[in-house]
Scaffold this active site. Structure first.
Site, short mmCIF file in Angstrom:
data_model
loop_
_atom_site.label_atom_id
_atom_site.label_comp_id
_atom_site.label_asym_id
_atom_site.label_seq_id
_atom_site.Cartn_x
_atom_site.Cartn_y
_atom_site.Cartn_z
N VAL A 238 -29.90 31.26 -32.56
CA VAL A 238 -30.64 31.81 -33.70
C VAL A 238 -29.70 32.60 -34.61
O VAL A 238 -30.16 33.34 -35.48
CB VAL A 238 -31.81 32.70 -33.22
CG1 VAL A 238 -32.84 31.87 -32.49
CG2 VAL A 238 -31.31 33.85 -32.33
N GLY A 239 -28.40 32.45 -34.40
CA GLY A 239 -27.41 33.16 -35.21
C GLY A 239 -26.93 32.29 -36.36
O GLY A 239 -27.59 32.16 -37.38
N ARG A 240 -25.78 31.66 -36.18
CA ARG A 240 -25.26 30.71 -37.15
C ARG A 240 -24.83 29.44 -36.41
O ARG A 240 -24.41 29.48 -35.25
CB ARG A 240 -24.09 31.31 -37.93
CG ARG A 240 -24.51 32.31 -38.99
CD ARG A 240 -25.31 31.65 -40.11
NE ARG A 240 -25.66 32.58 -41.19
CZ ARG A 240 -26.82 33.19 -41.30
NH1 ARG A 240 -27.75 33.01 -40.35
NH2 ARG A 240 -27.08 33.99 -42.33
N ASP A 264 -32.21 26.86 -33.98
CA ASP A 264 -32.80 27.22 -35.27
C ASP A 264 -31.78 27.08 -36.40
O ASP A 264 -32.16 27.07 -37.57
CB ASP A 264 -33.30 28.67 -35.21
CG ASP A 264 -34.01 29.09 -36.49
OD1 ASP A 264 -34.90 28.35 -36.95
OD2 ASP A 264 -33.67 30.16 -37.03
N GLU A 269 -26.97 22.52 -43.06
CA GLU A 269 -28.40 22.70 -43.26
C GLU A 269 -28.78 22.29 -44.67
O GLU A 269 -28.06 22.62 -45.63
CB GLU A 269 -28.79 24.17 -43.00
CG GLU A 269 -28.57 24.60 -41.57
CD GLU A 269 -29.01 26.04 -41.30
OE1 GLU A 269 -29.52 26.70 -42.23
OE2 GLU A 269 -28.85 26.50 -40.16
N HIS A 288 -34.41 26.88 -39.36
CA HIS A 288 -33.86 28.18 -39.75
C HIS A 288 -34.98 29.14 -40.19
O HIS A 288 -34.96 29.67 -41.31
CB HIS A 288 -32.82 28.02 -40.87
CG HIS A 288 -31.85 29.17 -40.93
ND1 HIS A 288 -30.54 29.03 -41.35
CD2 HIS A 288 -32.00 30.49 -40.64
CE1 HIS A 288 -29.93 30.20 -41.32
NE2 HIS A 288 -30.80 31.10 -40.89
#
Length: 315
Positions: A238-240, A264, A269, A288
């Site tokens: 859920v970070g990068r 996520d 993206e 995201h």
């Protein structure tokens, strides 16, 4: 004497991204009445007002606008990603990134953990089968007594750990430098530096990355480190998206070498339709959005007001 100017360019996105609504502007005008607040959604209007602005609330700020922002005292974005603001630091200017995401992201991670371990994800995948009791229960296990490794134990990571503790999860936070233990930690919990990461991964039931995007974090979870995980381990990002080697993760998922993954964020993206990771079993893909919610901008405006108080310009 004219009032200081605050310009707001945090629009609602067509893709569902939260944005500033009239009610948020009402809060700013009520709680910081000495300011003139102007909402601008067009780029040219924003550029025209920027030289006179004391405060700017934005999603992104490119380096090309820096020379026009000589009066700014506060440049603020809801985004936690420091790559979204390219304004060089200077005396008298506060550059503020959103620090409110932790409580929302923690709920998303906990929800994913429960969906995996309590058979909910499997039941959703098999909803068209007549009565897949054996298949759904095969992977069910308690979350209580499990071990979560949180890679990037900063503000968001600590929020995730805080939410996991009432569920009886042992937490290992991993940081490069700050090894301070939160006050909610118990004897089974620890904070380690990168030297302790491999050992923590080998004992992990859940590996949660909340790392920022940078050269230092690129593929920290590479083929070797992912290979340390056991067959009952789950991976969450859920970070990068740069932190995990997706090819190595896909190989483990296809081979049944780990139990599942919740992603996520991705290196590119939106995630391309033909991305190989999409074909993996036991995978949840989110676009995201783990920090989103109806109170997203409410929390952000609360942080803006705290910054304004420090400037002596809010109640």
């Amino acid at each position: 004497m004219s009032r200081p100017l605050g310009i707001v360019n945090v629009p609602i996105g067509k893709d569902g991204t939260p944005g500033v609504e009239p009610r948020h502007l009402d809060v700013l005008r009520r709680e910081a009445p000495s300011w003139e607040w102007r909402e601008v959604t067009e780029k040219e209007a924003f550029r025209a007002l920027l030289p006179d602005a004391d405060v700017a609330l934005v999603w992104r700020f490119p380096r090309s606008l820096a020379d026009q922002a000589g009066k700014l005292r506060l440049l603020s974005t809801p985004s936690a990603g420091h790559d979204w603001i390219q304004m060089p630091p200077r005396p008298g200017l506060t550059i503020a990134h959103g620090a409110f995401h932790g409580e929302l992201m923690a709920e998303s991670v906990l929800g994913a953990m429960l969906a995996f371990t309590r058979g909910i994800k499997e039941a959703i995948d098999r909803k068209d089968e007549p009565w897949p009791r054996a298949e759904v229960t095969a992977g069910m296990r308690p979350i209580r007594g499990s071990h979560a490794v949180i890679l990037g134990f900063g503000h968001v990571g600590k929020w995730i750990g805080r939410l996991l503790k009432p569920f009886g999860v042992a937490v290992t936070g991993v940081n490069r430098s700050n090894l301070e233990r939160p006050d909610y930690f118990e004897a089974t919990d620890s904070v380690v530096d990168m030297n302790g990461l491999d050992d923590a991964l080998a004992r992990a039931d859940h590996v949660i990355s909340v790392l920022p995007g940078s050269a230092d974090t690129d593929r920290i979870l590479d083929e070797r480190r992912l290979g340390l995980l056991g067959p009952n381990a789950y991976v969450y990002n859920v970070g990068r998206g740069n932190a995990i080697d997706l090819d190595a993760l896909a190989a483990l998922l296809h081979g049944g070498k780990i139990a599942g993954a919740f992603l996520d964020v991705f290196p590119v993206e939106p995630l391309p339709d033909d991305a190989p990771i999409r074909k993996c079993p036991n995978l949840v893909i989110m676009p995201h959005v783990t920090a989103f919610g109806p109170n997203y901008i409410d929390l952000y405006i609360g942080e803006v007001l705290e910054h304004l108080k420090k400037l002596g310009q809010a109640r």
